[in-house]
Design a protein around this motif. Structure first.
Motif, mmCIF file in Angstrom:
data_model
loop_
_atom_site.group_PDB
_atom_site.id
_atom_site.type_symbol
_atom_site.label_atom_id
_atom_site.label_comp_id
_atom_site.label_asym_id
_atom_site.label_seq_id
_atom_site.Cartn_x
_atom_site.Cartn_y
_atom_site.Cartn_z
ATOM 1 N N MET A 104 43.767 41.074 30.418
ATOM 2 C CA MET A 104 43.940 41.196 31.873
ATOM 3 C C MET A 104 44.366 39.867 32.489
ATOM 4 O O MET A 104 44.007 39.578 33.627
ATOM 5 C CB MET A 104 42.611 41.624 32.518
ATOM 6 N N GLN A 105 45.147 39.088 31.754
ATOM 7 C CA GLN A 105 45.509 37.723 32.165
ATOM 8 C C GLN A 105 45.713 37.549 33.674
ATOM 9 O O GLN A 105 46.514 38.255 34.277
ATOM 10 C CB GLN A 105 46.808 37.347 31.489
ATOM 11 N N ASP A 106 44.969 36.594 34.237
ATOM 12 C CA ASP A 106 45.128 36.208 35.642
ATOM 13 C C ASP A 106 44.924 37.337 36.633
ATOM 14 O O ASP A 106 45.584 37.376 37.658
ATOM 15 C CB ASP A 106 46.537 35.635 35.887
ATOM 16 N N VAL A 107 44.054 38.278 36.304
ATOM 17 C CA VAL A 107 43.820 39.353 37.265
ATOM 18 C C VAL A 107 43.035 38.779 38.452
ATOM 19 O O VAL A 107 42.023 38.111 38.258
ATOM 20 C CB VAL A 107 43.107 40.551 36.589
ATOM 21 N N PRO A 108 43.519 38.960 39.683
ATOM 22 C CA PRO A 108 42.810 38.333 40.809
ATOM 23 C C PRO A 108 41.729 39.210 41.432
ATOM 24 O O PRO A 108 40.920 38.737 42.216
ATOM 25 C CB PRO A 108 43.918 38.090 41.834
ATOM 26 N N LEU A 109 41.727 40.524 41.092
ATOM 27 C CA LEU A 109 40.795 41.434 41.766
ATOM 28 C C LEU A 109 40.108 42.338 40.742
ATOM 29 O O LEU A 109 40.779 43.042 39.977
ATOM 30 C CB LEU A 109 41.560 42.285 42.790
ATOM 31 N N VAL A 110 38.768 42.304 40.745
ATOM 32 C CA VAL A 110 37.977 43.187 39.884
ATOM 33 C C VAL A 110 37.143 44.082 40.798
ATOM 34 O O VAL A 110 36.447 43.583 41.694
ATOM 35 C CB VAL A 110 37.055 42.371 38.949
ATOM 36 N N VAL A 111 37.249 45.390 40.591
ATOM 37 C CA VAL A 111 36.501 46.344 41.414
ATOM 38 C C VAL A 111 35.522 47.055 40.492
ATOM 39 O O VAL A 111 35.922 47.560 39.441
ATOM 40 C CB VAL A 111 37.461 47.396 42.033
ATOM 41 N N GLU A 112 34.246 47.091 40.862
ATOM 42 C CA GLU A 112 33.274 47.791 39.999
ATOM 43 C C GLU A 112 32.721 49.022 40.718
ATOM 44 O O GLU A 112 32.239 48.949 41.850
ATOM 45 C CB GLU A 112 32.123 46.856 39.602
ATOM 46 N N LEU A 113 32.799 50.173 40.042
ATOM 47 C CA LEU A 113 32.265 51.417 40.600
ATOM 48 C C LEU A 113 30.793 51.510 40.207
ATOM 49 O O LEU A 113 30.469 51.675 39.036
ATOM 50 C CB LEU A 113 33.046 52.622 40.067
ATOM 51 N N GLY A 114 29.910 51.334 41.184
ATOM 52 C CA GLY A 114 28.467 51.257 40.887
ATOM 53 C C GLY A 114 28.179 49.799 40.601
ATOM 54 O O GLY A 114 28.740 49.235 39.660
ATOM 55 N N SER A 115 27.337 49.165 41.403
ATOM 56 C CA SER A 115 27.241 47.710 41.236
ATOM 57 C C SER A 115 26.231 47.322 40.166
ATOM 58 O O SER A 115 26.336 46.250 39.586
ATOM 59 C CB SER A 115 26.886 47.061 42.566
ATOM 60 N N GLY A 116 25.263 48.200 39.882
ATOM 61 C CA GLY A 116 24.271 47.861 38.851
ATOM 62 C C GLY A 116 23.555 46.556 39.170
ATOM 63 O O GLY A 116 23.580 46.090 40.312
ATOM 64 N N SER A 117 22.929 45.965 38.172
ATOM 65 C CA SER A 117 22.184 44.738 38.450
ATOM 66 C C SER A 117 23.071 43.506 38.307
ATOM 67 O O SER A 117 22.669 42.402 38.653
ATOM 68 C CB SER A 117 20.992 44.633 37.502
ATOM 69 N N GLY A 118 24.286 43.684 37.806
ATOM 70 C CA GLY A 118 25.222 42.565 37.783
ATOM 71 C C GLY A 118 25.227 41.764 36.485
ATOM 72 O O GLY A 118 26.099 40.929 36.283
ATOM 73 N N SER A 119 24.271 42.026 35.563
ATOM 74 C CA SER A 119 24.185 41.129 34.400
ATOM 75 C C SER A 119 25.358 41.309 33.428
ATOM 76 O O SER A 119 25.890 40.337 32.893
ATOM 77 C CB SER A 119 22.853 41.317 33.679
ATOM 78 N N LYS A 120 25.789 42.569 33.214
ATOM 79 C CA LYS A 120 26.935 42.794 32.306
ATOM 80 C C LYS A 120 28.196 42.215 32.925
ATOM 81 O O LYS A 120 29.026 41.606 32.253
ATOM 82 C CB LYS A 120 27.163 44.300 32.104
ATOM 83 N N THR A 121 28.312 42.404 34.232
ATOM 84 C CA THR A 121 29.513 41.972 34.942
ATOM 85 C C THR A 121 29.627 40.452 34.923
ATOM 86 O O THR A 121 30.716 39.894 34.859
ATOM 87 C CB THR A 121 29.440 42.477 36.395
ATOM 88 N N ARG A 122 28.476 39.799 34.946
ATOM 89 C CA ARG A 122 28.448 38.332 34.954
ATOM 90 C C ARG A 122 29.232 37.775 33.769
ATOM 91 O O ARG A 122 30.068 36.891 33.908
ATOM 92 C CB ARG A 122 26.970 37.910 34.877
ATOM 93 N N ARG A 123 28.955 38.342 32.608
ATOM 94 C CA ARG A 123 29.598 37.868 31.385
ATOM 95 C C ARG A 123 31.120 38.044 31.476
ATOM 96 O O ARG A 123 31.888 37.180 31.083
ATOM 97 C CB ARG A 123 28.994 38.682 30.222
ATOM 98 N N LEU A 124 31.528 39.177 32.033
ATOM 99 C CA LEU A 124 32.960 39.473 32.144
ATOM 100 C C LEU A 124 33.645 38.543 33.140
ATOM 101 O O LEU A 124 34.727 38.009 32.870
ATOM 102 C CB LEU A 124 33.138 40.903 32.661
ATOM 103 N N LEU A 125 33.014 38.378 34.306
ATOM 104 C CA LEU A 125 33.629 37.540 35.341
ATOM 105 C C LEU A 125 33.769 36.105 34.854
ATOM 106 O O LEU A 125 34.747 35.433 35.153
ATOM 107 C CB LEU A 125 32.821 37.602 36.641
ATOM 108 N N LYS A 126 32.792 35.662 34.086
ATOM 109 C CA LYS A 126 32.846 34.302 33.530
ATOM 110 C C LYS A 126 34.088 34.150 32.671
ATOM 111 O O LYS A 126 34.800 33.154 32.738
ATOM 112 C CB LYS A 126 31.612 34.052 32.669
ATOM 113 N N ALA A 127 34.356 35.174 31.840
ATOM 114 C CA ALA A 127 35.501 35.098 30.923
ATOM 115 C C ALA A 127 36.821 35.229 31.686
ATOM 116 O O ALA A 127 37.807 34.581 31.341
ATOM 117 C CB ALA A 127 35.389 36.189 29.862
#
Ligand code: AVI
Length: 310
Positions: A67-90
Motif C-alpha cells: 500500500m506504498q504511501d497510502v495517505p488514508l486508512v479507514v477502519e470499519l469498527g474501531s475495536g481497541s486499536g491494538s492491531k491497528t497500531r502495529r499496522l499504522l506504525k508500518a
C-alpha cells in the motif's frame, strides 16, 4: 428513524415472525455488551482475536509495502486499536478514520492511536462512514479500508457479498480492503470458543435480552433463558441461540408486543461463519475485488486477505 425506533422495530420483526425467532446481533454492542466482548477476546478458548493480531504483526511490513504511501486508512469498527497500531506504525504517517456506532469506542481508539496518525473518528454505520471518509480523500492517492476480526462472518452469505460490494462502490480502482476472516476448524476447537466454561459468552448473549429490558421496557427473566452454541457443518457456522427454559409470555412494552415462548424454543441471536481460503476469493470477486495477497495463521486458523478494487 431514531435508533430506538429502529431497535423496537427490529425486535418486533424478529420475535413476532413465524418459525425461528431471531434478534439482530448488531444489538449486542451496548456498553455492557462491548465490555463483555472485550473480555471474550481475552479468554483462552477464544483464539480468534489473538490469531488476527499475530497475522497482522507478522505481515504489517508486507501490507505496508503493498500500500506504498497510502495517505488514508479507514477502519470499519474501531475495536481497541491494538492491531491497528502495529499496522499504522508500518504504514507511516496517515490520516486514520475509525468508524463505529459507539462514541465511547471511538474516543478510546482515538486516544490510543493519536501519537501515530491524525485520527478523524466518524460516528455512524460502516458504509455511511466510509462514504464520508472517502469524500475527503486525496485525489490520485489510494486508500486502505480495514475490516478485521472476522466481523464479516457475522453477516449471512448474501449480505456479506452485498456488503463487500457496498464497500467497493465507495472505492476507486487501486484502493484496497484488508479483510480478516476466521477459518474453518475442528468443532472441538470452535465450540468452547463460543461456550466458554466461565460463562462470559453466555452473559454476552443474554445481555441482548437485558438490553431489551433496559431500553424497550421488556420484562425478560434472564435466568429463564439458556445460552446455546452449536455448529452447523453445512452452513460452516456457529449459531448462538437463547433457549427458553419453560413456557413463558414476555412483555416488551416499547415494541408494543407480548412474546410467547414454548419450553425449549430458541431465539437465534448470532451466526459466526467460518471460511475456506477459496471462499474468500469467491466472495471478493463477487464484490468487485481481486485477491492480491493472503496471509494465514495456522495455530488457530485465521486469514488476512488484501483485496484490491478492480
Ligand atoms: C465480532 N465477531 C467476529 C465475534 C465472532 O466470533 O463472530 C462475535 C462473538 N460472538 C460470540 N463470541 C464472539
Amino acid at each position: 428513524m431514531a435508533l430506538d425506533d429502529e431497535f423496537a422495530r427490529e425486535v418486533r420483526a424478529g420475535l413476532a415472525r413465524p418459525g425461528q425467532k431471531t434478534l439482530p446481533c448488531r444489538y449486542f454492542y451496548d456498553a455492557v455488551g462491548s465490555a463483555l466482548f472485550e473480555t471474550i477476546t481475552l479468554l483462552p478458548e477464544y483464539g480468534l482475536t489473538r490469531a488476527d493480531a499475530r497475522v497482522i504483526d507478522a505481515h504489517a511490513e508486507d501490507i505496508a509495502e503493498a500500500m506504498q504511501d497510502v495517505p488514508l486508512v479507514v477502519e470499519l469498527g474501531s475495536g481497541s486499536g491494538s492491531k491497528t497500531r502495529r499496522l499504522l506504525k508500518a504504514i507511516g504517517p496517515v490520516t486514520y478514520c475509525p468508524i463505529d456506532v459507539s462514541a465511547l469506542a471511538l474516543s478510546l481508539c482515538a486516544q490510543s492511536l493519536d501519537d501515530l496518525a491524525e485520527v478523524r473518528p466518524i460516528e455512524g454505520s460502516y458504509l455511511d462512514g466510509l462514504r464520508t471518509a472517502a469524500r475527503n480523500r486525496t485525489p490520485g492517492r489510494n486508500l486502505l479500508v480495514l475490516f478485521l476480526g472476522s466481523t464479516i462472518g457475522n453477516f449471512e452469505s448474501d449480505a456479506a457479498n452485498e456488503f463487500l460490494y457496498g464497500i467497493r462502490t465507495e472505492l476507486w480502482p487501486g484502493d484496497a480492503l484488508l479483510l480478516g476472516t476466521d477459518l474453518v476448524k475442528p468443532v472441538a476447537q470452535l465450540l468452547p470458543a463460543y461456550d466458554d466454561p466461565t460463562g462470559v459468552t453466555a452473559a454476552f448473549n443474554r445481555n441482548l435480552l437485558a438490553r431489551i429490558n433496559r431500553e424497550l421496557g421488556g420484562d425478560f427473566d434472564l435466568r429463564r433463558f439458556e445460552h446455546v452454541a452449536r455448529y452447523d457443518v453445512v452452513g460452516q457456522r456457529i449459531e448462538m441461540h437463547l433457549r427458553s427454559l419453560g413456557g413463558q409470555c414476555v412483555n416488551v412494552r416499547r415494541a408494543g408486543m407480548v412474546v410467547r415462548m414454548k419450553a425449549g424454543e430458541t431465539i437465534h441471536t448470532e451466526s459466526c461463519h467460518k471460511f475456506r481460503l477459496e471462499q474468500i476469493g469467491d466472495m471478493a470477486r463477487a464484490g468487485g475485488f481481486r485477491v492480491e495477497a493472503q496471509w494465514t495463521e495456522d495455530d488457530w486458523g485465521f486469514a488476512e486477505s488484501l483485496l484490491r478494487a478492480v
